[in-house]
Design an enzyme around this catalytic site. Sequence first.
Site, PDB file in Angstrom:
ATOM      1  N   CYS A  59     -36.372 -41.976 -64.602  1.00 43.97           N
ATOM      2  CA  CYS A  59     -35.119 -41.245 -64.795  1.00 43.97           C
ATOM      3  C   CYS A  59     -34.666 -41.332 -66.252  1.00 43.97           C
ATOM      4  CB  CYS A  59     -34.053 -41.817 -63.881  1.00 43.97           C
ATOM      5  SG  CYS A  59     -33.938 -43.591 -64.004  1.00 43.97           S
ATOM      6  N   GLU A  76     -35.081 -32.040 -65.351  1.00 43.37           N
ATOM      7  CA  GLU A  76     -35.900 -33.250 -65.289  1.00 43.37           C
ATOM      8  C   GLU A  76     -37.257 -32.867 -64.696  1.00 43.37           C
ATOM      9  OE1 GLU A  76     -35.132 -36.214 -62.169  1.00 43.37           O
ATOM     10  OE2 GLU A  76     -35.052 -37.662 -63.793  1.00 43.37           O
ATOM     11  N   GLU A 125     -27.363 -43.191 -58.773  1.00 41.70           N
ATOM     12  CA  GLU A 125     -28.205 -43.241 -59.978  1.00 41.70           C
ATOM     13  C   GLU A 125     -29.184 -42.090 -59.847  1.00 41.70           C
ATOM     14  OE1 GLU A 125     -27.898 -45.098 -62.589  1.00 41.70           O
ATOM     15  OE2 GLU A 125     -26.492 -46.604 -61.877  1.00 41.70           O
ATOM     16  N   LYS A 130     -33.134 -48.519 -47.164  1.00 41.38           N
ATOM     17  CA  LYS A 130     -34.001 -47.418 -46.714  1.00 41.38           C
ATOM     18  C   LYS A 130     -35.083 -47.266 -47.776  1.00 41.38           C
ATOM     19  CE  LYS A 130     -35.146 -42.970 -46.384  1.00 41.38           C
ATOM     20  NZ  LYS A 130     -36.411 -42.990 -47.114  1.00 41.38           N
ATOM     21  N   SER A 185     -38.540 -45.970 -49.639  1.00 40.85           N
ATOM     22  CA  SER A 185     -39.104 -44.632 -49.865  1.00 40.85           C
ATOM     23  C   SER A 185     -40.288 -44.423 -48.936  1.00 40.85           C
ATOM     24  CB  SER A 185     -39.554 -44.499 -51.315  1.00 40.85           C
ATOM     25  OG  SER A 185     -40.394 -43.367 -51.431  1.00 40.85           O
ATOM     26  N   GLU A 186     -40.373 -43.249 -48.352  1.00 42.94           N
ATOM     27  CA  GLU A 186     -41.485 -42.946 -47.456  1.00 42.94           C
ATOM     28  C   GLU A 186     -42.810 -42.844 -48.204  1.00 42.94           C
ATOM     29  OE1 GLU A 186     -38.834 -41.199 -48.262  1.00 42.94           O
ATOM     30  OE2 GLU A 186     -38.994 -39.071 -47.740  1.00 42.94           O
ATOM     31  N   TRP A 222     -39.315 -43.863 -55.001  1.00 45.29           N
ATOM     32  CA  TRP A 222     -40.655 -44.450 -55.068  1.00 45.29           C
ATOM     33  C   TRP A 222     -41.054 -44.881 -56.467  1.00 45.29           C
ATOM     34  CZ3 TRP A 222     -42.569 -41.237 -58.638  1.00 45.29           C
ATOM     35  CH2 TRP A 222     -42.111 -39.904 -58.647  1.00 45.29           C
ATOM     36  N   ASN A 223     -40.345 -44.456 -57.506  1.00 45.17           N
ATOM     37  CA  ASN A 223     -40.933 -44.632 -58.843  1.00 45.17           C
ATOM     38  C   ASN A 223     -40.902 -46.075 -59.336  1.00 45.17           C
ATOM     39  OD1 ASN A 223     -38.116 -44.351 -59.199  1.00 45.17           O
ATOM     40  ND2 ASN A 223     -38.394 -43.721 -61.312  1.00 45.17           N
ATOM     41  N   GLY A 261     -30.880 -38.282 -61.876  1.00 43.70           N
ATOM     42  CA  GLY A 261     -31.904 -37.932 -62.854  1.00 43.70           C
ATOM     43  C   GLY A 261     -31.426 -37.966 -64.286  1.00 43.70           C
ATOM     44  N   GLY A 321     -25.166 -39.323 -62.494  1.00 47.22           N
ATOM     45  CA  GLY A 321     -24.719 -40.247 -61.457  1.00 47.22           C
ATOM     46  C   GLY A 321     -23.321 -40.776 -61.640  1.00 47.22           C
ATOM     47  N   GLU A 361     -25.276 -49.877 -62.574  1.00 51.16           N
ATOM     48  CA  GLU A 361     -26.107 -50.900 -61.953  1.00 51.16           C
ATOM     49  C   GLU A 361     -26.425 -51.940 -63.009  1.00 51.16           C
ATOM     50  OE1 GLU A 361     -29.384 -49.058 -59.734  1.00 51.16           O
ATOM     51  OE2 GLU A 361     -28.066 -49.237 -57.992  1.00 51.16           O
ATOM     52  N   GLU A 409     -30.472 -33.548 -56.412  1.00 46.76           N
ATOM     53  CA  GLU A 409     -30.205 -32.733 -55.218  1.00 46.76           C
ATOM     54  C   GLU A 409     -29.803 -33.623 -54.045  1.00 46.76           C
ATOM     55  OE1 GLU A 409     -33.058 -32.677 -56.978  1.00 46.76           O
ATOM     56  OE2 GLU A 409     -32.643 -30.843 -58.102  1.00 46.76           O
TER      57      GLU A 409
HETATM   58  P1  NAD Z   1     -35.412 -38.317 -53.665  1.00 44.39           P
HETATM   59  O1  NAD Z   1     -34.011 -37.968 -53.973  1.00 44.39           O
HETATM   60  O2  NAD Z   1     -36.298 -37.267 -53.110  1.00 44.39           O
HETATM   61  O3  NAD Z   1     -35.457 -39.514 -52.615  1.00 44.39           O
HETATM   62  C1  NAD Z   1     -34.786 -40.746 -52.859  1.00 44.39           C
HETATM   63  C2  NAD Z   1     -34.544 -41.428 -51.529  1.00 44.39           C
HETATM   64  O4  NAD Z   1     -33.591 -40.653 -50.807  1.00 44.39           O
HETATM   65  C3  NAD Z   1     -35.784 -41.536 -50.640  1.00 44.39           C
HETATM   66  O5  NAD Z   1     -35.766 -42.793 -50.000  1.00 44.39           O
HETATM   67  C4  NAD Z   1     -35.571 -40.403 -49.642  1.00 44.39           C
HETATM   68  O6  NAD Z   1     -36.197 -40.616 -48.407  1.00 44.39           O
HETATM   69  C5  NAD Z   1     -34.059 -40.431 -49.484  1.00 44.39           C
HETATM   70  N1  NAD Z   1     -33.483 -39.184 -48.977  1.00 44.39           N
HETATM   71  C6  NAD Z   1     -34.008 -37.935 -49.031  1.00 44.39           C
HETATM   72  N2  NAD Z   1     -33.174 -37.058 -48.421  1.00 44.39           N
HETATM   73  C7  NAD Z   1     -32.103 -37.765 -47.982  1.00 44.39           C
HETATM   74  C8  NAD Z   1     -30.896 -37.438 -47.292  1.00 44.39           C
HETATM   75  N3  NAD Z   1     -30.633 -36.194 -46.900  1.00 44.39           N
HETATM   76  N4  NAD Z   1     -30.005 -38.413 -47.033  1.00 44.39           N
HETATM   77  C9  NAD Z   1     -30.239 -39.682 -47.417  1.00 44.39           C
HETATM   78  N5  NAD Z   1     -31.380 -40.068 -48.063  1.00 44.39           N
HETATM   79  C10 NAD Z   1     -32.298 -39.121 -48.342  1.00 44.39           C
HETATM   80  O7  NAD Z   1     -36.009 -38.954 -55.010  1.00 44.39           O
HETATM   81  P2  NAD Z   1     -37.487 -39.449 -55.276  1.00 44.39           P
HETATM   82  O8  NAD Z   1     -38.338 -38.233 -55.409  1.00 44.39           O
HETATM   83  O9  NAD Z   1     -37.863 -40.499 -54.308  1.00 44.39           O
HETATM   84  O10 NAD Z   1     -37.315 -40.159 -56.715  1.00 44.39           O
HETATM   85  C11 NAD Z   1     -37.302 -39.459 -57.904  1.00 44.39           C
HETATM   86  C12 NAD Z   1     -35.885 -39.203 -58.373  1.00 44.39           C
HETATM   87  O11 NAD Z   1     -35.184 -40.433 -58.492  1.00 44.39           O
HETATM   88  C13 NAD Z   1     -35.834 -38.576 -59.747  1.00 44.39           C
HETATM   89  O12 NAD Z   1     -34.946 -37.490 -59.755  1.00 44.39           O
HETATM   90  C14 NAD Z   1     -35.291 -39.678 -60.637  1.00 44.39           C
HETATM   91  O13 NAD Z   1     -34.585 -39.243 -61.750  1.00 44.39           O
HETATM   92  C15 NAD Z   1     -34.448 -40.463 -59.709  1.00 44.39           C
HETATM   93  N6  NAD Z   1     -34.307 -41.835 -60.211  1.00 44.39           N
HETATM   94  C16 NAD Z   1     -33.120 -42.219 -60.794  1.00 44.39           C
HETATM   95  C17 NAD Z   1     -32.984 -43.502 -61.327  1.00 44.39           C
HETATM   96  C18 NAD Z   1     -31.707 -43.973 -61.979  1.00 44.39           C
HETATM   97  O14 NAD Z   1     -31.503 -45.167 -62.092  1.00 44.39           O
HETATM   98  N7  NAD Z   1     -30.835 -43.087 -62.427  1.00 44.39           N
HETATM   99  C19 NAD Z   1     -34.037 -44.390 -61.241  1.00 44.39           C
HETATM  100  C20 NAD Z   1     -35.211 -43.967 -60.649  1.00 44.39           C
HETATM  101  C21 NAD Z   1     -35.334 -42.685 -60.122  1.00 44.39           C
END
Ligand code: NAD
Length: 496
Positions: free
Chosen positions: A296, A398, A261, A187, A189-190, A163-164, A263, A471, A475, A242
Amino acid sequence: MSQIACQFPDPQAVIAAYHNLNLVGGARVPTAAGLDVLNPATGALLGRAAASGPVETDAAVQAAKAAGAAWAAIPARERGKRVAAAGRALLENFELVAQVLARETGKAIRTECRGEVKTAADILEFYGGLGSELKGETIPYSPRMLTMTTREPLGVVAAIVPWNVPLVLMMLKIAPALVAGNTVVVKASEDAPFATYLAAEIVMEHLPAGVLNVISGDGPNCGAALTAHPDVAKITFTGSEEVGEIVYKAGAERIVPVSLELGGKSPMIVCADAKLSKAVPGAISGMRFTRQGQSCTASSRIYVHESLYDAFLDALVADLNALKIGDPLDERTDIGTIINAKQAKVVSDYVAKAEATAGAKVVRCGQMPADAALSPDLFAMPTLLLDLPEDHPCLRDEIFGPVAAIQKWSDYEDVIAKANDSRYGLAASVWTEDLSTALDATSRLNAGYVQVNQNLTIQPNVSYGGFGRSGLGKEASLEAMLAHFTRSKTIVIAMD
Ligand code: NAD
């Protein structure tokens, strides 16, 4: 002008139109169930997004699969032209998309949302020009054997976004995937689905039906169904460490390529000869304070040489105090909200741990908004944590909020070792006027994206990706398209 965008008189109409539906096979497909999406600034219900499960996910994958052969048969340069045209259409409609994004993410319209949509459009335009770069090689194996490699699309790509920065992160996946001849299921973000739907539908106007599909839902029901789907040939995921692990395992079970990609806990090293006029604004942009630190890449471990520490801290606090926290839709606002209550609690729990640590100090900057129409729950003040022990969770994990640790250093070898002492390795920066120090530090810092005297965000043409638990893969850039959205085939032709 995009016909899709023309349908909507205002941002709220966009949100209402995408009530409980997916974009599959070129059509808006209603779903039986939905998920509440809240406005983070007011706490009020903003709209409902599709709650897709395995059935809806399968429909999207089947649509993408059905569209695959015809899309791959279009000359690569022509595919690129369509993607570039989609980028121009998105840019023409950036204000509407940005207004939707600000309502669902709580990010400030002026400092964050407009820029995000423009970057998303730029990514489409950049990749749109790379169609004819999908080249193979010829190999001098034998004069009587023509030996070469060609690049082929992988098939259906599953693109899972957080979502960010949902639009930029979506485009970094779909633009190279589409130009390379794949079809895609996104998919969303919810927590922030609606701007993703609108931007994707504007892109879809330039593509054959089914080439791009968007679904939303939660992780366990929708995301997991997508990563486990037997017709998905590639998974590209941006999100938490996670969930990245879960997604990687899902890809391993079917032996499909996975890009992650995840944290970060990125260090910023300010040397004794650094210019404060660069380093202080660099810390504010690097920490992404105007995005409530929800990045991130955030420079969340700031190591300042002892000779500059007091002056750096004073200037940083003064500049942060000048930032206005408030209504994301107000043009005067610099900093909007945190995304949701769960994330806000994560942030406040980490700050509480710092407050409870002997010898540590917590400095809160700025002022909470006084507007009665806003719910105070998800607003947070930029927070600096001082004098933490190096093994403190606030220096290891993070936080993904407006919280930066500022540590004092005196020995160069020691600060390089501390900067590298992390399970992450996404980004790093060093601030110095000395070329030798800059070159030494950039070669030794254990991060995928290392900068000197600046903290730029992701650029479409610059490879971006982390080491360690930040990661796998890159990208942005041509490299990302070739390495992660194509497969290489070797062809050996006997000429006798
Ligand atoms: P999240 O991991 O909770 O969710 C990310 C996406 O994964 C969502 O669409 C979610 O619905 C989906 N998801 C959740 N469980 C799943 C499963 N079991 N199988 C498949 N998909 C699943 O992350 P978030 O809270 O939406 O975003 C914040 C995180 O994203 C932070 O940790 C941040 O560091 C990371 N992030 C990384 C980058 C990068 O480029 N490295 C960029 C932006 C955000």
